[in-house]
Design a protein around this motif. Structure first.
Motif, mmCIF file in Angstrom:
data_model
loop_
_atom_site.group_PDB
_atom_site.id
_atom_site.type_symbol
_atom_site.label_atom_id
_atom_site.label_comp_id
_atom_site.label_asym_id
_atom_site.label_seq_id
_atom_site.Cartn_x
_atom_site.Cartn_y
_atom_site.Cartn_z
ATOM 1 N N GLN A 1 0.828 -1.203 0.000
ATOM 2 C CA GLN A 1 0.000 0.000 0.000
ATOM 3 C C GLN A 1 0.865 1.257 0.000
ATOM 4 O O GLN A 1 0.683 2.164 -0.814
ATOM 5 C CB GLN A 1 -0.901 -0.001 1.238
ATOM 6 C CG GLN A 1 -1.703 1.270 1.440
ATOM 7 C CD GLN A 1 -2.787 1.467 0.410
ATOM 8 O OE1 GLN A 1 -3.406 0.492 -0.024
ATOM 9 N NE2 GLN A 1 -3.033 2.700 0.024
ATOM 10 N N GLN B 1 -10.539 4.140 2.133
ATOM 11 C CA GLN B 1 -10.354 5.300 1.275
ATOM 12 C C GLN B 1 -9.042 5.221 0.508
ATOM 13 O O GLN B 1 -8.994 5.414 -0.703
ATOM 14 C CB GLN B 1 -10.389 6.592 2.084
ATOM 15 C CG GLN B 1 -10.294 7.852 1.216
ATOM 16 C CD GLN B 1 -10.327 9.129 2.019
ATOM 17 O OE1 GLN B 1 -10.163 9.119 3.233
ATOM 18 N NE2 GLN B 1 -10.519 10.237 1.343
ATOM 19 N N THR B 2 -7.960 4.901 1.186
ATOM 20 C CA THR B 2 -6.677 4.832 0.493
ATOM 21 C C THR B 2 -6.599 3.617 -0.426
ATOM 22 O O THR B 2 -5.755 3.573 -1.321
ATOM 23 C CB THR B 2 -5.503 4.789 1.496
ATOM 24 O OG1 THR B 2 -5.684 3.688 2.402
ATOM 25 C CG2 THR B 2 -5.427 6.078 2.297
ATOM 26 N N ARG B 3 -7.478 2.642 -0.221
ATOM 27 C CA ARG B 3 -7.521 1.500 -1.132
ATOM 28 C C ARG B 3 -7.849 1.949 -2.556
ATOM 29 O O ARG B 3 -7.584 1.237 -3.517
ATOM 30 C CB ARG B 3 -8.576 0.501 -0.655
ATOM 31 C CG ARG B 3 -8.490 -0.864 -1.334
ATOM 32 C CD ARG B 3 -9.711 -1.704 -1.020
ATOM 33 N NE ARG B 3 -9.450 -3.125 -1.241
ATOM 34 C CZ ARG B 3 -10.395 -4.052 -1.261
ATOM 35 N NH1 ARG B 3 -11.661 -3.713 -1.078
ATOM 36 N NH2 ARG B 3 -10.093 -5.319 -1.459
ATOM 37 N N TYR C 1 -5.963 10.618 -2.175
ATOM 38 C CA TYR C 1 -6.832 9.625 -1.547
ATOM 39 C C TYR C 1 -6.648 9.627 -0.030
ATOM 40 O O TYR C 1 -6.430 8.603 0.575
ATOM 41 C CB TYR C 1 -6.532 8.228 -2.080
ATOM 42 C CG TYR C 1 -6.807 8.051 -3.553
ATOM 43 C CD1 TYR C 1 -8.107 8.042 -4.038
ATOM 44 C CD2 TYR C 1 -5.775 7.893 -4.459
ATOM 45 C CE1 TYR C 1 -8.375 7.879 -5.385
ATOM 46 C CE2 TYR C 1 -6.031 7.732 -5.818
ATOM 47 C CZ TYR C 1 -7.334 7.719 -6.263
ATOM 48 O OH TYR C 1 -7.601 7.554 -7.604
ATOM 49 N N GLY C 2 -6.764 10.772 0.591
ATOM 50 C CA GLY C 2 -6.608 10.819 2.034
ATOM 51 C C GLY C 2 -5.146 10.924 2.443
ATOM 52 O O GLY C 2 -4.262 11.151 1.620
ATOM 53 N N LYS C 3 -4.882 10.755 3.721
ATOM 54 C CA LYS C 3 -3.542 10.950 4.258
ATOM 55 C C LYS C 3 -2.614 9.794 3.887
ATOM 56 O O LYS C 3 -2.997 8.639 3.901
ATOM 57 C CB LYS C 3 -3.607 11.091 5.769
ATOM 58 C CG LYS C 3 -4.364 12.327 6.235
ATOM 59 C CD LYS C 3 -4.371 12.416 7.745
ATOM 60 C CE LYS C 3 -5.118 13.659 8.213
ATOM 61 N NZ LYS C 3 -5.147 13.755 9.692
ATOM 62 N N ARG C 4 -1.375 10.156 3.587
ATOM 63 C CA ARG C 4 -0.382 9.111 3.327
ATOM 64 C C ARG C 4 -0.103 8.337 4.616
ATOM 65 O O ARG C 4 -0.277 8.837 5.719
ATOM 66 C CB ARG C 4 0.923 9.738 2.826
ATOM 67 C CG ARG C 4 0.842 10.251 1.394
ATOM 68 C CD ARG C 4 2.226 10.675 0.915
ATOM 69 N NE ARG C 4 2.196 11.166 -0.439
ATOM 70 C CZ ARG C 4 2.205 10.395 -1.512
ATOM 71 N NH1 ARG C 4 2.234 9.084 -1.374
ATOM 72 N NH2 ARG C 4 2.191 10.921 -2.721
ATOM 73 N N GLU D 1 1.658 4.216 -2.891
ATOM 74 C CA GLU D 1 1.335 5.610 -2.588
ATOM 75 C C GLU D 1 2.364 6.576 -3.170
ATOM 76 O O GLU D 1 2.058 7.738 -3.419
ATOM 77 C CB GLU D 1 1.251 5.826 -1.083
ATOM 78 C CG GLU D 1 -0.047 5.389 -0.462
ATOM 79 C CD GLU D 1 -0.137 5.775 1.010
ATOM 80 O OE1 GLU D 1 0.842 6.357 1.533
ATOM 81 O OE2 GLU D 1 -1.171 5.493 1.627
ATOM 82 N N HIS E 1 -6.385 3.837 -4.325
ATOM 83 C CA HIS E 1 -5.201 3.904 -5.199
ATOM 84 C C HIS E 1 -5.366 2.898 -6.337
ATOM 85 O O HIS E 1 -4.844 3.079 -7.429
ATOM 86 C CB HIS E 1 -3.924 3.539 -4.424
ATOM 87 C CG HIS E 1 -3.536 4.533 -3.379
ATOM 88 N ND1 HIS E 1 -3.770 5.871 -3.501
ATOM 89 C CD2 HIS E 1 -2.904 4.371 -2.198
ATOM 90 C CE1 HIS E 1 -3.304 6.493 -2.429
ATOM 91 N NE2 HIS E 1 -2.773 5.594 -1.622
ATOM 92 N N GLN F 1 -1.651 5.758 5.676
ATOM 93 C CA GLN F 1 -2.826 5.091 6.214
ATOM 94 C C GLN F 1 -3.229 3.968 5.255
ATOM 95 O O GLN F 1 -2.978 4.040 4.066
ATOM 96 C CB GLN F 1 -3.989 6.065 6.390
ATOM 97 C CG GLN F 1 -3.741 7.122 7.447
ATOM 98 C CD GLN F 1 -4.968 7.994 7.677
ATOM 99 O OE1 GLN F 1 -5.928 7.941 6.927
ATOM 100 N NE2 GLN F 1 -4.920 8.795 8.728
ATOM 101 N N ASN F 2 -3.845 2.959 5.795
ATOM 102 C CA ASN F 2 -4.293 1.828 4.986
ATOM 103 C C ASN F 2 -5.737 1.533 5.370
ATOM 104 O O ASN F 2 -6.000 0.886 6.371
ATOM 105 C CB ASN F 2 -3.402 0.608 5.227
ATOM 106 C CG ASN F 2 -3.621 -0.467 4.173
ATOM 107 O OD1 ASN F 2 -4.466 -0.328 3.298
ATOM 108 N ND2 ASN F 2 -2.852 -1.543 4.259
#
Length: 219
Positions: free
Chosen positions: A129, A150-152, A141-144, A133, A154, A146-147
């Protein structure tokens, strides 16, 4: 065995290593032990999969997205029916068996109630992940670091497949991706970018009928 491709245990690698040594250089690699904590390891056992998702409508086909190729090598059925056919060695396709391949758009279909690829069950391993990033602008996609669901995003598609020996995707190429094998085994045919091949033929037929050798000779 994985000749010619680097292999690492999950505890041996981090995002920086993955990005610098592999992603930035367009090189494949293998990680072992990255999905041992996935909840889906229990759900994906055949008896549990049939119990929980056996009612799910699926397309069984020779290759993914077969209708886009104008093929008629597919049937509509349920996941439970396909599992029964697997157990009885009677899946469609005969000596070139068909399988189930599902694309689940993230997050629209990947997080639905009956989805087999919910983030809570099969999250992207942290090292992967955070390596991916590095290709994404800050704040997209939100804060770096984090998993989460939302960050999915990517990734655009959470693909899912189940099949018998001799089934699988044809030789193809696409953008960056990662693939997890939870049960059974998967054999890969890897080509350097300048020799990439795109086929719409069932993979076992592609190998057995000599089409693979013909395409390699042309390259």
């Amino acid at each position: 065995m994985c000749d010619g491709v680097d292999q690492h245990w999950a505890h041996e690698i981090d995002a920086d290593m993955i990005f610098k040594k592999y992603l930035a250089r367009n090189m494949p690699f293998m990680i072992r032990g990255a999905t041992t904590e996935w909840a889906l390891r229990e759900l994906y056992q055949a008896k549990n999969l049939k119990k929980e998702l056996g009612h799910m409508d699926v397309t069984v086909s020779d290759v993914p997205y077969t209708q886009k190729f104008g093929n008629d090598a597919f049937v509509q059925t349920t996941l439970g029916d396909y599992i029964d056919k697997m157990r009885n060695h009677k899946v469609d396709g005969g000596k070139h068996p068909w399988y189930i391949f599902m694309g689940n758009k993230i997050p629209d279909s990947s997080e639905k109630k009956d989805s087999p690829v919910k983030f809570k069950d099969c999250p992207t391993p942290d090292a992967l992940q955070f390596a991916f990033e590095k290709f994404v602008p800050d704040g997209t996609y939100g804060k770096r670091g984090q998993n989460n669901e939302q960050t999915r995003e990517h990734f655009t598609n959470a693909q899912w497949a189940v099949g018998v020996e001799g089934s699988g995707a044809p030789v193809h190429f696409h953008n960056y991706a990662w693939n997890a094998v939870l049960f059974g085994a998967k054999k890969w045919f890897l080509y350097p970018p300048h020799d990439r091949i795109l086929s719409n033929q069932q993979i076992l037929q592609f190998v057995q009928d000599g089409e693979m050798q013909k395409m390699e000779q042309k390259g």
